[in-house]
Motif scaffolding. Sequence first.
Motif, PDB file in Angstrom:
ATOM      1  N   GLU A 128     -20.489  22.466 -29.892  1.00 47.68           N
ATOM      2  CA  GLU A 128     -20.795  23.606 -29.025  1.00 47.68           C
ATOM      3  C   GLU A 128     -22.072  24.263 -29.515  1.00 47.68           C
ATOM      4  O   GLU A 128     -22.600  23.921 -30.583  1.00 47.68           O
ATOM      5  N   ASP A 129     -22.591  25.190 -28.739  1.00 47.40           N
ATOM      6  CA  ASP A 129     -23.834  25.865 -29.104  1.00 47.40           C
ATOM      7  C   ASP A 129     -23.707  26.580 -30.437  1.00 47.40           C
ATOM      8  O   ASP A 129     -22.689  27.224 -30.717  1.00 47.40           O
ATOM      9  N   ASN A 130     -24.751  26.467 -31.260  1.00 43.88           N
ATOM     10  CA  ASN A 130     -24.820  27.193 -32.526  1.00 43.88           C
ATOM     11  C   ASN A 130     -26.235  27.748 -32.643  1.00 43.88           C
ATOM     12  O   ASN A 130     -27.182  27.008 -32.901  1.00 43.88           O
ATOM     13  N   LYS A 131     -26.353  29.032 -32.424  1.00 43.73           N
ATOM     14  CA  LYS A 131     -27.669  29.667 -32.360  1.00 43.73           C
ATOM     15  C   LYS A 131     -28.465  29.493 -33.650  1.00 43.73           C
ATOM     16  O   LYS A 131     -29.662  29.183 -33.623  1.00 43.73           O
ATOM     17  N   ASN A 132     -27.814  29.678 -34.790  1.00 43.46           N
ATOM     18  CA  ASN A 132     -28.531  29.591 -36.070  1.00 43.46           C
ATOM     19  C   ASN A 132     -29.074  28.188 -36.330  1.00 43.46           C
ATOM     20  O   ASN A 132     -30.197  28.023 -36.800  1.00 43.46           O
ATOM     21  N   ILE A 133     -28.276  27.173 -36.011  1.00 44.66           N
ATOM     22  CA  ILE A 133     -28.744  25.795 -36.213  1.00 44.66           C
ATOM     23  C   ILE A 133     -29.863  25.465 -35.238  1.00 44.66           C
ATOM     24  O   ILE A 133     -30.896  24.898 -35.617  1.00 44.66           O
ATOM     25  N   TYR A 134     -29.679  25.840 -33.971  1.00 41.91           N
ATOM     26  CA  TYR A 134     -30.682  25.518 -32.961  1.00 41.91           C
ATOM     27  C   TYR A 134     -32.027  26.175 -33.274  1.00 41.91           C
ATOM     28  O   TYR A 134     -33.073  25.514 -33.260  1.00 41.91           O
ATOM     29  N   LEU A 135     -32.009  27.452 -33.586  1.00 40.23           N
ATOM     30  CA  LEU A 135     -33.264  28.159 -33.846  1.00 40.23           C
ATOM     31  C   LEU A 135     -33.897  27.742 -35.173  1.00 40.23           C
ATOM     32  O   LEU A 135     -35.115  27.807 -35.323  1.00 40.23           O
ATOM     33  N   GLU A 149     -19.973  16.670 -42.108  1.00 44.85           N
ATOM     34  CA  GLU A 149     -18.905  17.632 -41.855  1.00 44.85           C
ATOM     35  C   GLU A 149     -19.451  18.841 -41.106  1.00 44.85           C
ATOM     36  O   GLU A 149     -20.634  19.160 -41.204  1.00 44.85           O
ATOM     37  N   ASP A 150     -18.595  19.512 -40.361  1.00 44.21           N
ATOM     38  CA  ASP A 150     -19.023  20.674 -39.581  1.00 44.21           C
ATOM     39  C   ASP A 150     -19.657  21.720 -40.499  1.00 44.21           C
ATOM     40  O   ASP A 150     -19.142  21.991 -41.589  1.00 44.21           O
ATOM     41  N   PHE A 151     -20.767  22.302 -40.038  1.00 48.47           N
ATOM     42  CA  PHE A 151     -21.481  23.279 -40.871  1.00 48.47           C
ATOM     43  C   PHE A 151     -22.167  24.306 -39.986  1.00 48.47           C
ATOM     44  O   PHE A 151     -22.242  24.166 -38.761  1.00 48.47           O
ATOM     45  N   SER A 152     -22.689  25.336 -40.621  1.00 53.12           N
ATOM     46  CA  SER A 152     -23.509  26.328 -39.934  1.00 53.12           C
ATOM     47  C   SER A 152     -24.413  26.971 -40.970  1.00 53.12           C
ATOM     48  O   SER A 152     -24.213  26.796 -42.179  1.00 53.12           O
ATOM     49  N   PHE A 153     -25.428  27.672 -40.501  1.00 57.25           N
ATOM     50  CA  PHE A 153     -26.320  28.397 -41.396  1.00 57.25           C
ATOM     51  C   PHE A 153     -26.009  29.886 -41.317  1.00 57.25           C
ATOM     52  O   PHE A 153     -25.696  30.405 -40.239  1.00 57.25           O
ATOM     53  N   PHE A 182     -32.952  23.961 -42.557  1.00 54.44           N
ATOM     54  CA  PHE A 182     -32.820  22.686 -41.850  1.00 54.44           C
ATOM     55  C   PHE A 182     -33.643  21.603 -42.540  1.00 54.44           C
ATOM     56  O   PHE A 182     -33.206  20.443 -42.620  1.00 54.44           O
ATOM     57  N   VAL A 183     -34.828  21.952 -43.033  1.00 52.40           N
ATOM     58  CA  VAL A 183     -35.658  20.991 -43.759  1.00 52.40           C
ATOM     59  C   VAL A 183     -34.919  20.502 -45.004  1.00 52.40           C
ATOM     60  O   VAL A 183     -34.951  19.306 -45.341  1.00 52.40           O
ATOM     61  N   GLU A 184     -34.233  21.408 -45.665  1.00 51.86           N
ATOM     62  CA  GLU A 184     -33.453  21.044 -46.854  1.00 51.86           C
ATOM     63  C   GLU A 184     -32.331  20.073 -46.494  1.00 51.86           C
ATOM     64  O   GLU A 184     -32.059  19.107 -47.211  1.00 51.86           O
ATOM     65  N   LEU A 185     -31.693  20.324 -45.341  1.00 48.13           N
ATOM     66  CA  LEU A 185     -30.645  19.422 -44.863  1.00 48.13           C
ATOM     67  C   LEU A 185     -31.217  18.034 -44.600  1.00 48.13           C
ATOM     68  O   LEU A 185     -30.612  17.009 -44.975  1.00 48.13           O
TER      69      LEU A 185
END
Length: 210
Positions: free
Chosen positions: A159-166, A127-131, A139-142
């Motif tokens: 679309e771009d998600n800065k928190n997930i990408y970084l 499902e759609d998520f963000s940090f 991310f390691v926990e995910l």
Amino acid sequence: MELAILNTSGEDTGRKIELNDSVFAIEPNDHAIYLDVKQYLANQRQGTHKSKERAEISGSTKKIKKQKGTGTARAGSIKSPVFRGGGRVFGPRPRNYSFKLNKKLKQLARKSALSLKAKNDGLLVIEDFSFDAIKTKSFVELQNNLKVSDKKVLLVLTEDNKNIYLSSRNLKNVEVVRVSDLATYDIMKASTLLFVESSVKGLDEMFKLN
């Protein structure tokens, strides 16, 4: 074809998403995949390689020894390729390695790669998520929750998600891309494709299936 939608804890949400058979259930075309991957890798090459040939070497043009009577082969220039320091014969020159592929073939290659992953159980939908913050630990926990920590993961976002990408940037076996940037090379390189729910619908728009 249907897949269960998972949450960030790795649990089944009880919902399912239907995958388009024209994208995930076609007969894979191996040659189309090969050509698209070949083009992708060719486009990464800078093509700036260069070695000096005989005409570009600095050196005397004087004949280095007499023509006859030496008991050895004739030699007219110190810049000859047979001598150390001489010019290179047919050395590499700067060139452009890119080549053209038709759009339909590239689409077929992407669909074939996605169908291969579906066939080999290499797809997960979350499902759609963000940090809330930029944390590699999140991310390691995910990854651990989804049991993909030991696999090469390609996370496909809408679309771009800065928190997930970084948060994923320091992890060597993880890549994050937008669905519009999805390439055959990325799909084949990953062992598990992790789609967020909305990005599956984005595939229909990318392939113009609506």
